[in-house]
Write a protein that holds these residues in place. Structure first.
Motif, PDB file in Angstrom:
ATOM      1  N   THR A  42      12.705 -43.366  -9.709  1.00  0.00           N
ATOM      2  CA  THR A  42      13.130 -44.108  -8.519  1.00  0.00           C
ATOM      3  C   THR A  42      11.770 -44.366  -7.618  1.00  0.00           C
ATOM      4  O   THR A  42      11.175 -43.739  -7.337  1.00  0.00           O
ATOM      5  CB  THR A  42      14.021 -43.151  -7.372  1.00  0.00           C
ATOM      6  OG1 THR A  42      15.106 -43.087  -8.418  1.00  0.00           O
ATOM      7  CG2 THR A  42      14.456 -44.001  -6.282  1.00  0.00           C
TER       8      THR A  42
ATOM      9  N   GLN B 234      14.919 -49.982  -2.895  1.00  0.00           N
ATOM     10  CA  GLN B 234      14.705 -49.171  -3.840  1.00  0.00           C
ATOM     11  C   GLN B 234      14.925 -49.788  -4.946  1.00  0.00           C
ATOM     12  O   GLN B 234      15.429 -50.920  -5.315  1.00  0.00           O
ATOM     13  CB  GLN B 234      15.907 -48.066  -3.979  1.00  0.00           C
ATOM     14  CG  GLN B 234      15.716 -47.045  -2.769  1.00  0.00           C
ATOM     15  CD  GLN B 234      16.762 -45.993  -2.857  1.00  0.00           C
ATOM     16  OE1 GLN B 234      16.377 -44.797  -3.759  1.00  0.00           O
ATOM     17  NE2 GLN B 234      17.956 -45.788  -1.971  1.00  0.00           N
TER      18      GLN B 234
ATOM     19  N   TYR C 220      15.057 -48.799  -9.394  1.00  0.00           N
ATOM     20  CA  TYR C 220      15.289 -47.612 -10.226  1.00  0.00           C
ATOM     21  C   TYR C 220      15.084 -47.908 -11.727  1.00  0.00           C
ATOM     22  O   TYR C 220      15.254 -49.302 -12.364  1.00  0.00           O
ATOM     23  CB  TYR C 220      17.174 -47.377 -10.367  1.00  0.00           C
ATOM     24  CG  TYR C 220      17.601 -46.666  -8.993  1.00  0.00           C
ATOM     25  CD1 TYR C 220      16.975 -45.768  -8.386  1.00  0.00           C
ATOM     26  CD2 TYR C 220      18.514 -47.637  -8.588  1.00  0.00           C
ATOM     27  CE1 TYR C 220      17.766 -45.362  -7.143  1.00  0.00           C
ATOM     28  CE2 TYR C 220      19.140 -47.190  -7.462  1.00  0.00           C
ATOM     29  CZ  TYR C 220      18.549 -46.044  -6.582  1.00  0.00           C
ATOM     30  OH  TYR C 220      19.165 -45.807  -5.333  1.00  0.00           O
TER      31      TYR C 220
ATOM     32  N   MET D 198      19.143 -34.159  -6.324  1.00  0.00           N
ATOM     33  CA  MET D 198      17.770 -34.842  -5.661  1.00  0.00           C
ATOM     34  C   MET D 198      16.780 -33.503  -5.152  1.00  0.00           C
ATOM     35  O   MET D 198      15.478 -33.504  -5.331  1.00  0.00           O
ATOM     36  CB  MET D 198      18.101 -35.590  -4.504  1.00  0.00           C
ATOM     37  CG  MET D 198      18.868 -36.980  -4.779  1.00  0.00           C
ATOM     38  SD  MET D 198      19.457 -37.671  -3.438  1.00  0.00           S
ATOM     39  CE  MET D 198      18.019 -38.648  -2.801  1.00  0.00           C
TER      40      MET D 198
ATOM     41  N   TRP E 229      20.137 -41.413  -5.286  1.00  0.00           N
ATOM     42  CA  TRP E 229      19.472 -42.151  -6.632  1.00  0.00           C
ATOM     43  C   TRP E 229      21.023 -42.506  -7.409  1.00  0.00           C
ATOM     44  O   TRP E 229      21.352 -41.632  -8.285  1.00  0.00           O
ATOM     45  CB  TRP E 229      18.834 -41.062  -7.455  1.00  0.00           C
ATOM     46  CG  TRP E 229      17.803 -40.629  -6.737  1.00  0.00           C
ATOM     47  CD1 TRP E 229      17.157 -41.085  -5.495  1.00  0.00           C
ATOM     48  CD2 TRP E 229      16.941 -39.327  -6.936  1.00  0.00           C
ATOM     49  NE1 TRP E 229      16.124 -40.393  -5.291  1.00  0.00           N
ATOM     50  CE2 TRP E 229      15.855 -39.195  -6.017  1.00  0.00           C
ATOM     51  CE3 TRP E 229      17.083 -38.343  -7.811  1.00  0.00           C
ATOM     52  CZ2 TRP E 229      14.880 -38.570  -5.995  1.00  0.00           C
ATOM     53  CZ3 TRP E 229      16.157 -37.339  -7.819  1.00  0.00           C
ATOM     54  CH2 TRP E 229      15.036 -37.186  -6.750  1.00  0.00           C
TER      55      TRP E 229
END
Length: 422
Positions: free
Chosen positions: A156, A195, A197, A283, A373
């Motif tokens: 990430t 973000q 990924y 996380m 995430w």
């Protein structure tokens, strides 16, 4: 017929031509005019162009070959020191292993060998730009070095401010992932650009080594910003662990290598502060932490908790909650967290890893994209749609087939993560 060198590189995704300046120089060939029976040298074009100036420090040595393949690449600075570089997977460019330096001159010499044995060597010299005055975009890589992660660990990268849509392809070209053994995947952006990924179609295989590089330092990003840093990390994937939480039964099922090893009673978020349903990833893990929710809606308390594992940026944790042990397995009383007994929380800390998948079902609200995430909270078909670059054909979803007549049809991390949970 055009042939390009196929070499293994850093990135598992297929990248298009890198951000470099156009231009080329005269070729040096092994013979002025091919005679009958003589090997024909290949055609070779390089970028940046010879004598180019103000080249970004993220420049790559682009090479386009017709009738042959690259057999040698040499890059040196103005003091004659060799600069290490590695090829992109498609052979379209050589990527320096570290950012080039500002206001320095570099010389690249590339040799290509033709199909019949002839050679062509080209050389270009270019000068990088001075350090830009534009402010950097802050990037955060959530993948640390020398760690062991769970099989659902996405790579990430978060950005502040978010990356505008028109700049995402340039940024994505500078995000590299290498896996050993190879397990190809792709990048996917949140709609708001806050973000991106990286994951494979399936969970990582235990024992996989993942190397990541975010080569963004000095990269022009849109009209107003540049990249802030060049970061690298290498870590491995550990054993397979997954948690499943069912609001209907108020039970957590703990699986290791696919086998159920324990069930744990839980108390989830009460109706006014419900727990999210969806696929989350552990996380952070804290043996002890403090939840301070003063000033937050439905908050206002400060409490120390033990054995806490973060699941979302919004403040959903799994943690020990001795004050609610009488409710666990029966009724939801928390502020959104998953309450378990102190003994179970201590045991679970020894089982889980950052990067383990946690699936919740049956609660009042759905997990929002970017609240943690969330790379696994969408199907692979949806995930690949978020790539700003073309996805390798082997990774693209199969096209939907029109059945024959009569056939049977078969977001954004908060600047200061909340800790509302309890």
């Amino acid at each position: 017929m055009e042939l390009r060198q196929r070499l293994t590189l850093f990135a598992v995704t297929i990248a298009v031509a890198p951000f470099v300046l156009a231009g080329c120089t005269a070729e040096r060939r092994s013979g002025a005019r091919p005679a009958e029976g003589r090997a024909v040298p290949p055609n070779l074009a390089l970028t940046p162009g010879d004598q180019s100036r103000d080249v970004p420090v993220t420049a790559e040595i682009g090479a386009h070959v017709t009738g042959g393949r690259i057999t040698a690449v040499r890059l040196r600075d103005d003091q004659g020191k060799a600069v290490k570089a590695e090829p992109r997977e498609d052979g379209s460019a050589w990527v320096p292993s570290k950012p080039l330096q500002h206001q320095r001159t570099y010389t690249a010499e590339v040799t290509a060998t033709g199909d019949g044995g002839g050679t062509t060597t080209r050389k270009v010299t270019f000068t990088t730009m001075k350090k830009p005055e534009k402010p950097p975009i802050t990037s955060t890589l959530y993948f640390a070095d020398k760690r062991t992660y769970g099989t659902a660990m996405p790579v990430t990268v978060a950005f502040d401010p978010p990356i505008p849509k028109e700049a995402r392809a340039d940024v994505q070209r500078r995000l590299f992932v290498k896996t050993d053994p190879p397990q190809p995947g792709t990048w996917s952006w949140l709609d708001d650009g806050s973000q991106v990924y990286y994951r494979a179609p399936d969970f990582w295989r235990p024992g996989t080594v993942i190397s990541v590089r975010t080569g963004l330092e000095g990269l022009p990003i849109g009209k107003d910003y540049v990249g802030d840093a060049d970061r690298s990390a290498t870590s491995k994937i550990g054993r397979q662990v997954a948690l499943e939480v069912d609001n209907a039964t108020k039970q957590m099922s703990v699986f290791r290598e696919g086998k159920l090893i324990r069930k744990i009673p839980v108390s989830l978020g009460k109706p006014s502060t419900p727990t999210s349903s969806g696929k989350m990833v552990i996380m952070e893990k804290h043996e002890q932490t403090t939840f301070d929710t003063r000033g937050e809606p439905n908050g206002g308390y400060v409490i120390d908790v033990e054995d806490a594992q973060r699941l979302t940026w919004g403040g959903e944790f799994i943690h020990g909650a001795p004050w609610s042990e009488g409710d666990q397995g029966k009724v939801n009383v928390s502020h959104g967290c998953t309450n378990i007994s102190a003994a179970a929380a201590d045991w679970l800390m020894g089982i889980t890893q950052v990067g383990d998948l946690v699936t919740f079902k049956g609660t009042e609200v759905q997990l929002q994209a970017g609240n943690g995430w969330t790379a696994w909270n969408v199907s692979w078909d949806e995930f690949v749609k978020g790539s700003a670059l073309p996805v390798a054909s082997g990774l693209r979803p199969a096209p939907v087939q029109t059945p024959h007549p009569g056939a049977v049809a078969g977001g954004s991390p908060a600047p200061a993560p909340s800790v509302r949970g309890r």
